[in-house]
Design an enzyme around this catalytic site. Structure first.
Site, PDB file in Angstrom:
ATOM      1  N   ILE A   5       1.080  -1.094  -0.196  1.00  0.00           N
ATOM      2  CA  ILE A   5       0.181   0.056   0.347  1.00  0.00           C
ATOM      3  C   ILE A   5       0.522   1.496  -0.055  1.00  0.00           C
ATOM      4  CG2 ILE A   5      -1.461   1.613   1.485  1.00  0.00           C
ATOM      5  CD1 ILE A   5      -2.836  -1.304   2.213  1.00  0.00           C
ATOM      6  N   ASP A  65      15.175   1.837   9.368  1.00  0.00           N
ATOM      7  CA  ASP A  65      14.257   1.201  10.385  1.00  0.00           C
ATOM      8  C   ASP A  65      13.234   2.099  11.238  1.00  0.00           C
ATOM      9  OD1 ASP A  65      13.065  -0.216  12.531  1.00  0.00           O
ATOM     10  OD2 ASP A  65      14.297  -1.999  12.070  1.00  0.00           O
ATOM     11  N   SER A  90      -3.199   3.447   9.615  1.00  0.00           N
ATOM     12  CA  SER A  90      -4.224   2.892  10.718  1.00  0.00           C
ATOM     13  C   SER A  90      -5.288   1.492   9.631  1.00  0.00           C
ATOM     14  CB  SER A  90      -5.503   4.382  10.608  1.00  0.00           C
ATOM     15  OG  SER A  90      -6.105   3.090  11.846  1.00  0.00           O
ATOM     16  N   LYS A 129      -2.136  -0.023  16.401  1.00  0.00           N
ATOM     17  CA  LYS A 129      -3.494   1.181  15.730  1.00  0.00           C
ATOM     18  C   LYS A 129      -3.867   1.927  16.297  1.00  0.00           C
ATOM     19  CE  LYS A 129      -1.468   0.027  11.531  1.00  0.00           C
ATOM     20  NZ  LYS A 129      -0.960   1.100  11.119  1.00  0.00           N
ATOM     21  N   ILE A 142      -6.799  -4.564   0.207  1.00  0.00           N
ATOM     22  CA  ILE A 142      -6.104  -4.237  -0.878  1.00  0.00           C
ATOM     23  C   ILE A 142      -5.261  -5.955  -1.267  1.00  0.00           C
ATOM     24  CG2 ILE A 142      -4.421  -2.610  -1.932  1.00  0.00           C
ATOM     25  CD1 ILE A 142      -7.242  -1.508  -0.552  1.00  0.00           C
TER      26      ILE A 142
END
Length: 276
Positions: free
Chosen positions: A27, A72, A149, A167, A196
């Site tokens: 994404i 990272d 999120s 989250k 997705i």
């Protein structure tokens, strides 16, 4: 399905520099690609330089100037260095997407302290490190900070206690920063994607149950496309979203209206566990 990016001006984000964590795949790469198509210069960071280099070539093919730097998000110094390099190469960031995340499925009683901490470190602390490192650049540009999120932030999903906690923290952090940083002209929002297509997350879930099972979770009856998340991020990052801050935007085809029972049952079957 037609690419929704074609409905937006190809100069919508011209002159802007976007910085996307976790931008090497999935994404987040879809978001970065949408930004590139709409005229932004794009910086991406993640843990694998090899993966980032491959993603950078795709973004350059779209005409964007690109900076790809391994970092990272659990390491605040590395994130700060990545933002400094991006600013040197592309200019200060006016759009920042905090998208790096970690996940696995496990019954709560079997999640180790280290496993729980790892997800919180990547998702929540990583979001904080990103926001903190980005602040001075976003203050300079009066820019936009977007957090990626998840449905787990609002609805309990079995085998996702660590992700839900992380989250939910990300969303509340977003609201706090929207409240505090508005005086600097910085807008903060979050996007919660649904299922997705062509992402690692969905490929893993389809090992637990077939596609038809997951489609039952989605009232619109299809997976989303990464470009649809990218378009929403672009609207929020542009003057089109200029009066939007502190918002949690759900882009999930209605999945959130259905609850988590399909997910719970399907994953329980693979774990030989009871979903409740």
């Amino acid at each position: 399905m037609a690419d929704p990016t074609d409905l937006l001006s190809p100069t919508l984000l011209s002159g802007k520099t976007a910085f996307v964590t976790g931008g090497g795949s999935g994404i987040n790469l879809g978001i970065a690609a949408t930004f590139a198509r709409l005229g932004a210069a794009v910086a991406i960071c993640g843990r694998s330089q090899e993966r980032l280099d491959g993603a950078a070539e795709k973004l350059r093919a779209l005409g964007a100037k690109v900076c790809a730097v391994a970092a990272d998000v659990r390491d605040p110094a590395a994130v700060t260095d990545a933002f400094a390099r991006s600013a040197d190469e592309l200019g200060p960031a006016s759009v920042v997407v905090s998208g790096a995340a970690g996940n696995f499925v496990a019954p709560a009683e079997k999640i180790s302290p280290n496993g729980f901490r790892t997800v919180v470190d990547i998702d929540l602390l990583g979001s904080w490190h990103t926001a903190s490192a980005a602040f001075q650049q976003l203050r300079e540009t009066r820019g936009t900070l977007l957090f990626i999120s998840a449905a787990q932030a609002s609805v309990p999903f079995a085998y996702q206690a660590h992700v839900g906690a992380a989250k939910a923290g990300v969303d509340h952090l977003m609201r706090n920063l929207a409240l505090e940083w508005s005086r600097y002209g910085i807008r903060c929002n979050s996007i919660a994607p649904g299922p997705i297509a062509d992402t690692e997350g969905m490929r893993r879930l389809e090992q637990a149950a077939d596609k038809d099972t997951w489609l039952k979770m989605i009232p619109l009856g299809r997976y989303g496309a990464a470009e649809e998340i990218g378009v929403m991020a672009s609207v929020l990052a542009s003057p089109l979203g200029g009066f939007v801050t502190g918002a949690h935007i759900v882009v999930d085809g209605g999945q959130g209206l259905m609850g988590s029972s399909t997910f719970n049952d399907a994953v329980a079957a693979t774990l030989n566990a009871s979903p409740r």
